[in-house]
Design an enzyme around this catalytic site. Sequence first.
Site, PDB file in Angstrom:
ATOM      1  N   LYS A  43       0.836  -1.204   0.000  1.00  0.00           N
ATOM      2  CA  LYS A  43       0.000   0.000   0.000  1.00  0.00           C
ATOM      3  C   LYS A  43       0.874   1.259   0.000  1.00  0.00           C
ATOM      4  O   LYS A  43       0.639   2.182  -0.784  1.00  0.00           O
ATOM      5  CB  LYS A  43      -0.871  -0.008   1.268  1.00  0.00           C
ATOM      6  CG  LYS A  43      -1.454   1.332   1.661  1.00  0.00           C
ATOM      7  CD  LYS A  43      -2.215   1.250   2.967  1.00  0.00           C
ATOM      8  CE  LYS A  43      -1.384   1.553   4.199  1.00  0.00           C
ATOM      9  NZ  LYS A  43      -1.276   2.966   4.568  1.00  0.00           N
ATOM     10  N   ASN A  44       1.878   1.271   0.882  1.00  0.00           N
ATOM     11  CA  ASN A  44       2.649   2.499   1.059  1.00  0.00           C
ATOM     12  C   ASN A  44       3.599   2.774  -0.099  1.00  0.00           C
ATOM     13  O   ASN A  44       4.230   3.823  -0.148  1.00  0.00           O
ATOM     14  CB  ASN A  44       3.407   2.467   2.396  1.00  0.00           C
ATOM     15  CG  ASN A  44       2.439   2.638   3.554  1.00  0.00           C
ATOM     16  OD1 ASN A  44       1.278   3.001   3.356  1.00  0.00           O
ATOM     17  ND2 ASN A  44       2.898   2.347   4.766  1.00  0.00           N
ATOM     18  N   ARG A  49      -4.423  10.362   4.268  1.00  0.00           N
ATOM     19  CA  ARG A  49      -3.310  11.238   4.577  1.00  0.00           C
ATOM     20  C   ARG A  49      -2.228  11.188   3.495  1.00  0.00           C
ATOM     21  O   ARG A  49      -1.586  12.185   3.188  1.00  0.00           O
ATOM     22  CB  ARG A  49      -2.726  10.815   5.932  1.00  0.00           C
ATOM     23  CG  ARG A  49      -1.842  11.860   6.484  1.00  0.00           C
ATOM     24  CD  ARG A  49      -1.256  11.519   7.794  1.00  0.00           C
ATOM     25  NE  ARG A  49      -0.666  12.734   8.331  1.00  0.00           N
ATOM     26  CZ  ARG A  49       0.457  13.259   7.896  1.00  0.00           C
ATOM     27  NH1 ARG A  49       1.129  12.674   6.937  1.00  0.00           N
ATOM     28  NH2 ARG A  49       0.914  14.371   8.415  1.00  0.00           N
ATOM     29  N   ASP A  60      -3.654  12.125  13.282  1.00  0.00           N
ATOM     30  CA  ASP A  60      -4.477  10.928  13.175  1.00  0.00           C
ATOM     31  C   ASP A  60      -4.262  10.033  14.388  1.00  0.00           C
ATOM     32  O   ASP A  60      -3.614  10.427  15.347  1.00  0.00           O
ATOM     33  CB  ASP A  60      -4.256  10.194  11.854  1.00  0.00           C
ATOM     34  CG  ASP A  60      -2.826   9.697  11.697  1.00  0.00           C
ATOM     35  OD1 ASP A  60      -2.129   9.578  12.723  1.00  0.00           O
ATOM     36  OD2 ASP A  60      -2.430   9.438  10.564  1.00  0.00           O
TER      37      ASP A  60
HETATM   38  N1  EPU Z   1       7.525  14.232  10.495  1.00  0.00           N
HETATM   39  C1  EPU Z   1       7.666  15.539  10.846  1.00  0.00           C
HETATM   40  N2  EPU Z   1       7.741  16.474   9.842  1.00  0.00           N
HETATM   41  C2  EPU Z   1       7.682  16.138   8.537  1.00  0.00           C
HETATM   42  C3  EPU Z   1       7.510  14.772   8.179  1.00  0.00           C
HETATM   43  C4  EPU Z   1       7.447  13.821   9.192  1.00  0.00           C
HETATM   44  O1  EPU Z   1       7.725  15.877  12.010  1.00  0.00           O
HETATM   45  O2  EPU Z   1       7.750  17.038   7.673  1.00  0.00           O
HETATM   46  C5  EPU Z   1       7.461  13.211  11.568  1.00  0.00           C
HETATM   47  C6  EPU Z   1       6.083  12.582  11.681  1.00  0.00           C
HETATM   48  O3  EPU Z   1       5.232  13.382  12.468  1.00  0.00           O
HETATM   49  C7  EPU Z   1       6.393  11.255  12.294  1.00  0.00           C
HETATM   50  C8  EPU Z   1       7.771  10.908  11.745  1.00  0.00           C
HETATM   51  O4  EPU Z   1       8.320  12.132  11.267  1.00  0.00           O
HETATM   52  O5  EPU Z   1       6.478  11.368  13.678  1.00  0.00           O
HETATM   53  C9  EPU Z   1       7.757   9.888  10.627  1.00  0.00           C
HETATM   54  O6  EPU Z   1       7.000  10.352   9.544  1.00  0.00           O
HETATM   55  P1  EPU Z   1       7.236   9.865   8.052  1.00  0.00           P
HETATM   56  O7  EPU Z   1       7.148  11.071   7.185  1.00  0.00           O
HETATM   57  O8  EPU Z   1       8.469   9.021   7.955  1.00  0.00           O
HETATM   58  O9  EPU Z   1       5.987   8.926   7.830  1.00  0.00           O
HETATM   59  P2  EPU Z   1       4.812   9.087   6.792  1.00  0.00           P
HETATM   60  O10 EPU Z   1       5.366   9.309   5.427  1.00  0.00           O
HETATM   61  O11 EPU Z   1       3.802  10.023   7.309  1.00  0.00           O
HETATM   62  C10 EPU Z   1       4.808   6.530   6.177  1.00  0.00           C
HETATM   63  C11 EPU Z   1       3.792   5.434   6.135  1.00  0.00           C
HETATM   64  C12 EPU Z   1       3.440   5.007   7.538  1.00  0.00           C
HETATM   65  C13 EPU Z   1       4.709   4.550   8.243  1.00  0.00           C
HETATM   66  C14 EPU Z   1       5.761   5.677   8.211  1.00  0.00           C
HETATM   67  C15 EPU Z   1       7.081   5.284   8.827  1.00  0.00           C
HETATM   68  C16 EPU Z   1       2.534   5.923   4.146  1.00  0.00           C
HETATM   69  C17 EPU Z   1       1.239   6.305   3.535  1.00  0.00           C
HETATM   70  N3  EPU Z   1       2.595   5.901   5.471  1.00  0.00           N
HETATM   71  O12 EPU Z   1       4.191   7.627   6.853  1.00  0.00           O
HETATM   72  O13 EPU Z   1       2.557   3.891   7.415  1.00  0.00           O
HETATM   73  O14 EPU Z   1       4.410   4.227   9.573  1.00  0.00           O
HETATM   74  O15 EPU Z   1       5.987   6.068   6.851  1.00  0.00           O
HETATM   75  O16 EPU Z   1       7.593   4.165   8.201  1.00  0.00           O
HETATM   76  O17 EPU Z   1       3.489   5.606   3.451  1.00  0.00           O
HETATM   77  C18 EPU Z   1       0.715   2.531   7.929  1.00  0.00           C
HETATM   78  O18 EPU Z   1       0.855   2.023   6.805  1.00  0.00           O
HETATM   79  O19 EPU Z   1      -0.062   2.052   8.788  1.00  0.00           O
HETATM   80  C19 EPU Z   1       1.461   3.744   8.244  1.00  0.00           C
HETATM   81  C20 EPU Z   1       1.153   4.541   9.248  1.00  0.00           C
END
Ligand code: EPU
Length: 448
Positions: A38-39, A113, A137
């Site tokens: 999915k991701n 998201r 979330d």
């Molecule tokens: N963060 C910031 N600022 C930013 C970006 C991120 O503070 O500009 C923080 C976030 O708040 C969080 C941390 O950095 O605390 C990690 O965020 P990241 O950007 O790495 O995650 P994401 O892109 O929002 C994706 C996956 C998540 C997975 C994370 C970590 C998708 C759609 N989601 O989220 O997947 O947990 O990477 O590997 O790709 C899931 O599939 O259930 C899920 C939550």
Amino acid sequence: MHSSVLTPDAPPTMADVDVIEVEGPARLTGTVPVVGAKNSALKLMAAALLAEGTSTITNVPRITDMALMGEVLRRLGADVGFGTEADGSGSVTIDVPAVLAPEADYDLVRRLRASICVLGPLLARCGQARVAHPGGDAIGSRGLDMHVSGLARMGAEITSEHGFVVAHAPAGLSGGEIWLDFPSVGATENLLMAAVLARGTTVIDNAAREPEIIDICRMLAEMGAKIDGAGSSKLVIQGVDALQPVRHATVGDRIVAGTWAFGAAMTRGDVTVTGIDPHFLEIALDKIVQAGGLVEMREDSFRVVMADRPRAVDVVTLPFPGFATDLLPMAIALATVSDGVSMITENIFDGRFMFVQEMVRLGADIKTDGHHAVVRGRPSLSSAEVRATDIRAGAGLVIAGLCTDGTTTVRHAHHIDRGYPDFVADLKSLGIEARRAEAPADPEYSFG
Ligand code: EPU
């Protein structure tokens, strides 16, 4: 041939039946295939926006989020069709026009998201973008500061207006040096997709290294992008004038695969998972070995066997190649029935332990303090009615239900549907008595 099996009006897994029931005690045994992640697939759909014409992404999961991303792209002007490949796997075809409408509204972004990942491609293609701010979330507050400051380094002017991130680069984006404070998956993807069409060279340092990032780099390279360092923490991107549409197969879902691995370990089962490179799960599988399991790794499959009660192991989540935060609920589930005390530490999301109280309803002995959880393993759990709070917590609760003495009812199963296509069918194929059931009236029901 395309059918509209995945449309937002009638997504295939949007549950009329919002409950999953499983019977314990039970062992997971057999072979289970996993499809594309999915991701990754969601971001590959956004990447398709970078080239005018028709791109096809294969091996996509049939889940609601894909339908929602399809709707995001349609509102930007693309023609999106979901279909089935000759081998039965899902695919999505995205026909991208020369001119896109650069706005993603709150109604869709709050439900998905991941739709924030259209920001980079829109800015690269249109020189402007208006994307609703997704907000927090159930796993915590999730910032966008690194997305925003990285795009600003590439010459974009970015403001926040009425709940929208509004970005302009009327003269186009130009390459720059970007250091991420943290290897954010979403920020790396957005900046990468903006950089491939920017003027000159962009360097993204401290970039995320997840297999899903490698997958998007591969698709972008197939489209004609010039990227060095995929899979390392330094991405060097040489901008090009235009990209071509492609056909690309999504990388296997390591989190779904890891869920079955932990399920096998905690139920003293014997499961072979296919469709996944086990090297994407090395630390997770090593934890299972430390817990007393046998792990056989092959090229695109692996087998987990746990003959005796697992031993307690400590787990610390970190960006890839560390232990994935999305497998934290599975690690906690394993710890609840392991022999000994496990310390589980979460370093990525501040709200990831929200579901712990639901595990406690199943008789688990868990105490949390900040980002640590101390889990004292018990020989077995006790069946109960519990509630899924997010995708991964939901899957962890179902798996934990297999270590109980009766029927475990997991409500709000729509969360699980968002990440696990055919979860109940897969459980059944692994020998589990599992079913969907009618959702009892629940005024708190909300989708997202
Ligand atoms: N963060 C910031 N600022 C930013 C970006 C991120 O503070 O500009 C923080 C976030 O708040 C969080 C941390 O950095 O605390 C990690 O965020 P990241 O950007 O790495 O995650 P994401 O892109 O929002 C994706 C996956 C998540 C997975 C994370 C970590 C998708 C759609 N989601 O989220 O997947 O947990 O990477 O590997 O790709 C899931 O599939 O259930 C899920 C939550």
